[in-house]
Design an enzyme around this catalytic site. Structure first.
Site, short mmCIF file in Angstrom:
data_model
loop_
_atom_site.label_atom_id
_atom_site.label_comp_id
_atom_site.label_asym_id
_atom_site.label_seq_id
_atom_site.Cartn_x
_atom_site.Cartn_y
_atom_site.Cartn_z
N ASP A 119 0.89 -1.16 0.00
CA ASP A 119 0.00 0.00 0.00
C ASP A 119 0.93 1.22 0.00
O ASP A 119 2.13 1.09 0.27
CB ASP A 119 -0.88 -0.04 1.26
CG ASP A 119 -1.69 1.22 1.44
OD1 ASP A 119 -2.35 1.65 0.48
OD2 ASP A 119 -1.66 1.78 2.56
N LEU A 120 0.43 2.38 -0.31
CA LEU A 120 1.30 3.57 -0.38
C LEU A 120 1.17 4.45 0.87
O LEU A 120 2.11 4.55 1.66
CB LEU A 120 0.96 4.37 -1.64
CG LEU A 120 1.74 5.68 -1.82
CD1 LEU A 120 3.22 5.43 -2.04
CD2 LEU A 120 1.17 6.47 -3.00
N ASP A 121 -0.02 5.05 1.01
CA ASP A 121 -0.24 6.01 2.11
C ASP A 121 -0.17 5.29 3.45
O ASP A 121 -0.95 4.37 3.70
CB ASP A 121 -1.62 6.67 1.96
CG ASP A 121 -1.72 7.51 0.68
OD1 ASP A 121 -0.99 8.49 0.58
OD2 ASP A 121 -2.52 7.16 -0.20
N THR A 147 1.50 10.18 4.01
CA THR A 147 0.75 11.26 3.36
C THR A 147 -0.51 11.62 4.13
O THR A 147 -1.17 12.59 3.79
CB THR A 147 0.36 10.84 1.93
OG1 THR A 147 -0.05 9.49 1.99
CG2 THR A 147 1.50 11.03 0.96
N LYS A 152 -8.27 6.85 6.71
CA LYS A 152 -7.15 6.05 6.21
C LYS A 152 -7.64 4.89 5.35
O LYS A 152 -8.47 4.10 5.81
CB LYS A 152 -6.30 5.52 7.39
CG LYS A 152 -5.45 6.62 7.98
CD LYS A 152 -4.44 6.09 8.98
CE LYS A 152 -3.58 7.26 9.47
NZ LYS A 152 -2.77 6.87 10.62
N SER A 156 -2.65 0.71 -4.38
CA SER A 156 -3.13 1.88 -3.62
C SER A 156 -4.45 2.39 -4.16
O SER A 156 -4.69 2.36 -5.37
CB SER A 156 -2.08 2.99 -3.73
OG SER A 156 -2.62 4.21 -3.27
N ALA A 157 -5.28 2.90 -3.26
CA ALA A 157 -6.56 3.51 -3.67
C ALA A 157 -6.35 4.90 -4.25
O ALA A 157 -7.24 5.47 -4.87
CB ALA A 157 -7.47 3.61 -2.46
N LYS A 166 -11.01 -0.72 -1.62
CA LYS A 166 -10.78 -1.62 -0.50
C LYS A 166 -11.93 -1.40 0.49
O LYS A 166 -12.34 -0.25 0.64
CB LYS A 166 -9.44 -1.30 0.20
CG LYS A 166 -8.22 -1.46 -0.71
CD LYS A 166 -6.97 -0.87 -0.04
CE LYS A 166 -5.79 -0.81 -1.01
NZ LYS A 166 -4.62 -0.11 -0.47
N GLU A 215 0.05 -3.43 4.56
CA GLU A 215 -1.07 -2.48 4.65
C GLU A 215 -1.14 -1.83 6.02
O GLU A 215 -0.89 -2.49 7.02
CB GLU A 215 -2.39 -3.25 4.47
CG GLU A 215 -3.09 -3.06 3.16
CD GLU A 215 -3.61 -1.66 2.91
OE1 GLU A 215 -3.70 -0.85 3.84
OE2 GLU A 215 -3.94 -1.38 1.76
N ASP A 216 -1.54 -0.56 6.07
CA ASP A 216 -1.71 0.11 7.37
C ASP A 216 -3.17 0.32 7.74
O ASP A 216 -3.44 0.79 8.84
CB ASP A 216 -1.01 1.48 7.36
CG ASP A 216 -1.75 2.48 6.49
OD1 ASP A 216 -2.15 2.11 5.36
OD2 ASP A 216 -1.98 3.61 6.94
C1 G6P Z 1 -5.45 6.18 0.30
C2 G6P Z 1 -5.46 7.04 1.56
C3 G6P Z 1 -6.81 7.71 1.73
C4 G6P Z 1 -7.19 8.46 0.45
C5 G6P Z 1 -7.22 7.52 -0.73
C6 G6P Z 1 -7.54 8.22 -2.04
O1 G6P Z 1 -6.23 5.05 0.53
O2 G6P Z 1 -5.18 6.27 2.71
O3 G6P Z 1 -6.75 8.59 2.84
O4 G6P Z 1 -8.45 9.09 0.60
O5 G6P Z 1 -5.95 6.89 -0.84
O6 G6P Z 1 -6.50 9.11 -2.35
P1 G6P Z 1 -6.54 10.22 -3.49
O7 G6P Z 1 -5.13 10.67 -3.60
O8 G6P Z 1 -7.01 9.55 -4.75
O9 G6P Z 1 -7.49 11.26 -3.05
MG MG Z 2 -2.71 3.14 3.62
#
Ligand code: G6P
Ligand code: MG
Length: 218
Positions: free
Chosen positions: A9-11, A17, A45, A114-115, A145, A169-170
């Site tokens: 996962d990224l964030d 972020t 999150k 990542s989402a 997710k 994943e966090d």
């Molecule tokens: C991740 C973050 C969320 C964020 C989502 C969409 O899952 O944990 O906090 O809302 O990505 O990110 P975006 O950059 O597309 O708004």
């Molecule tokens: Mg995350």
């Protein structure tokens, strides 16, 4: 387990972020007269942009039309992009870079799941893009997710069976997505929050491929 793929996962896993998401949502909250706290931000999150906006509006007891919501989400994103455009490689979380380099040297494939629709921008900013064999982000998937789509697609693009993949994943929704994808789910963060994971690590500092292999044998 014959480990062939690690999906990150990224964030909250590779970079923090959440603090920039918070600043941007707070700015929108201020504009709408909604008080938005850091504690509220925890609920966002791993949650999609639109669902995050719905949560902000719920907190303020406000309702908006779909057209208005599109505009509000776009305003939040423009501010968020301003923040992430200032990022550099110093924001990669401790231990991530050596771990990724070790995976690469061992010939294990690496994917991003990542989402976020801003995932590619962030990877470019922190200079990590070249480490990834595939990047599956919010522009490629239709189901957020805890739907497993993002992880299933990452593995299938690389021709790896789910049983040979590990996900880091966090967020609770991400752990659920990994389990539903029939992959090994490793939580990064608080073991109480991530109790559903197969294993939890506090962060990547002090983590290694050897340690991952012991977990897999475990
Ligand atoms: C991740 C973050 C969320 C964020 C989502 C969409 O899952 O944990 O906090 O809302 O990505 O990110 P975006 O950059 O597309 O708004
Ligand atoms: Mg995350």
């Amino acid at each position: 387990m014959d480990l062939q793929l690690v999906i990150f996962d990224l964030d909250g896993v590779i970079v923090d972020t959440a603090k920039y998401h918070y600043l941007a949502w707070k700015r929108l909250g201020d504009r709408l007269g909604i008080e938005f706290t850091r504690q509220d931000n925890e609920r966002l999150k791993g949650v999609s942009r639109m669902r995050s906006l719905d949560i902000l509006l719920e907190i303020g007891g406000q309702e908006r039309t779909n057209t208005e919501k599109e505009e509000l989400a776009a305003a939040k994103n423009a501010w968020y992009v301003e923040y992430i455009n200032e990022m550099d490689s110093s924001e990669i979380l401790p231990g991530v870079l050596p771990f990724v380099a070790e995976l690469r040297a061992a010939g294990i494939k690496i994917a991003l799941g990542s989402a976020s629709k801003n995932a590619r921008t962030i990877l470019e900013k922190v200079v990590l893009t070249e480490y990834f064999d595939v990047i599956v982000d919010g522009n490629l998937v239709t189901k957020a997710k805890p739907d497993p789509e993002v992880f299933v697609l990452s593995a299938s693009l690389l021709n790896v069976a789910p049983a040979q993949a590990v996900v880091f994943e966090d967020a609770q929704a991400g752990i659920e997505a990994a389990i539903r994808a029939k992959m090994m789910a490793v939580g990064v963060g608080d073991p109480q929050v991530l109790a559903a994971a197969h294993h939890v690590i506090p962060c990547f500092a002090d983590f290694s491929l050897d340690k991952l292999n012991s977990v897999l044998k475990g």
